[in-house]
Design a protein around this motif. Structure first.
Motif, PDB file in Angstrom:
ATOM      1  N   UNK A 169       0.924  -1.212   0.057  1.00  0.00           N
ATOM      2  CA  UNK A 169       0.188   0.139  -0.048  1.00  0.00           C
ATOM      3  C   UNK A 169       0.822   1.156  -0.152  1.00  0.00           C
ATOM      4  N   UNK A 170       0.498   2.329  -0.670  1.00  0.00           N
ATOM      5  CA  UNK A 170       1.039   3.578  -0.386  1.00  0.00           C
ATOM      6  C   UNK A 170       0.978   4.215   0.796  1.00  0.00           C
ATOM      7  N   UNK A 171       1.958   4.870   1.143  1.00  0.00           N
ATOM      8  CA  UNK A 171       2.208   5.522   2.367  1.00  0.00           C
ATOM      9  C   UNK A 171       2.226   6.931   2.184  1.00  0.00           C
ATOM     10  N   UNK A 172       1.391   7.595   2.603  1.00  0.00           N
ATOM     11  CA  UNK A 172       1.150   9.427   2.297  1.00  0.00           C
ATOM     12  C   UNK A 172       2.243   9.741   3.062  1.00  0.00           C
ATOM     13  N   UNK A 173       2.882  10.712   2.463  1.00  0.00           N
ATOM     14  CA  UNK A 173       3.858  11.384   3.220  1.00  0.00           C
ATOM     15  C   UNK A 173       3.354  12.500   4.129  1.00  0.00           C
ATOM     16  N   UNK A 174       4.079  12.881   5.003  1.00  0.00           N
ATOM     17  CA  UNK A 174       3.905  14.051   6.009  1.00  0.00           C
ATOM     18  C   UNK A 174       4.622  15.435   5.606  1.00  0.00           C
ATOM     19  N   UNK A 175       4.236  16.590   5.873  1.00  0.00           N
ATOM     20  CA  UNK A 175       5.008  17.686   5.665  1.00  0.00           C
ATOM     21  C   UNK A 175       6.078  17.675   6.787  1.00  0.00           C
ATOM     22  N   UNK A 176       7.189  18.649   6.523  1.00  0.00           N
ATOM     23  CA  UNK A 176       8.309  18.629   7.411  1.00  0.00           C
ATOM     24  C   UNK A 176       7.524  19.382   8.532  1.00  0.00           C
ATOM     25  N   UNK A 177       8.397  19.521   9.607  1.00  0.00           N
ATOM     26  CA  UNK A 177       8.159  20.142  10.850  1.00  0.00           C
ATOM     27  C   UNK A 177       8.369  21.820  10.543  1.00  0.00           C
ATOM     28  N   UNK A 178       7.647  22.610  11.232  1.00  0.00           N
ATOM     29  CA  UNK A 178       7.728  24.221  11.075  1.00  0.00           C
ATOM     30  C   UNK A 178       9.162  24.542  11.195  1.00  0.00           C
ATOM     31  N   UNK A 179      10.091  23.916  11.999  1.00  0.00           N
ATOM     32  CA  UNK A 179      11.372  24.365  12.219  1.00  0.00           C
ATOM     33  C   UNK A 179      12.106  24.273  10.921  1.00  0.00           C
TER      34      UNK A 179
END
Length: 133
Positions: free
Chosen positions: A6-16
């Protein structure tokens, strides 16, 4: 991006991380725009400032390229454009993928960076015209 078939949805980077690359982009833009001053008054600083701008832009644009490529990969992997065009019902994973793209664009500071570069470029042109008038 695949996990057990299954595909894994990436996440955005932390604000820092996002903010650090934003500041790096602003710094690099500033370095290139102030070169005009160093050609007149502090010639020995020209090369160090130029290198600071180039090295900063190398990292900044490599990061921007990575983000853009990551977004495009999500769109392709989930066939989001085709599904939206065909009005196919979106699965929970499809919606998560779209949410990642929307969040990534929303958190990006690239519009401020472009405005900063535009303003500094205009200022550099005016400064050069003033110095050589």
């Amino acid at each position: 991006m695949e996990e057990a078939g299954r595909l894994k949805v990436p996440h955005t980077f932390p604000s820092l991380v996002i903010d650090s690359f934003f500041v790096l982009g602003l710094f690099s833009a500033l370095m290139f725009r102030i070169l005009i001053l160093f050609t007149q008054w502090q010639v020995h600083w020209f090369r160090p400032v130029w290198y600071a701008g180039v090295v900063g832009y190398v990292f900044f644009f490599a990061f921007r390229y990575y983000i853009s490529r990551k977004r495009r990969k999500v769109i392709a992997d989930y066939r989001l454009a085709e599904k939206l065009k065909d009005e196919t019902a979106l699965s929970r994973e499809d919606r998560d993928a779209l949410l990642y793209i929307v969040d990534s664009i929303r958190k990006s500071r690239e519009n401020i960076n472009y405005l900063f570069i535009f303003g500094l470029s205009c200022l550099a042109i005016l400064l050069d015209l003033w110095m050589h008038w």
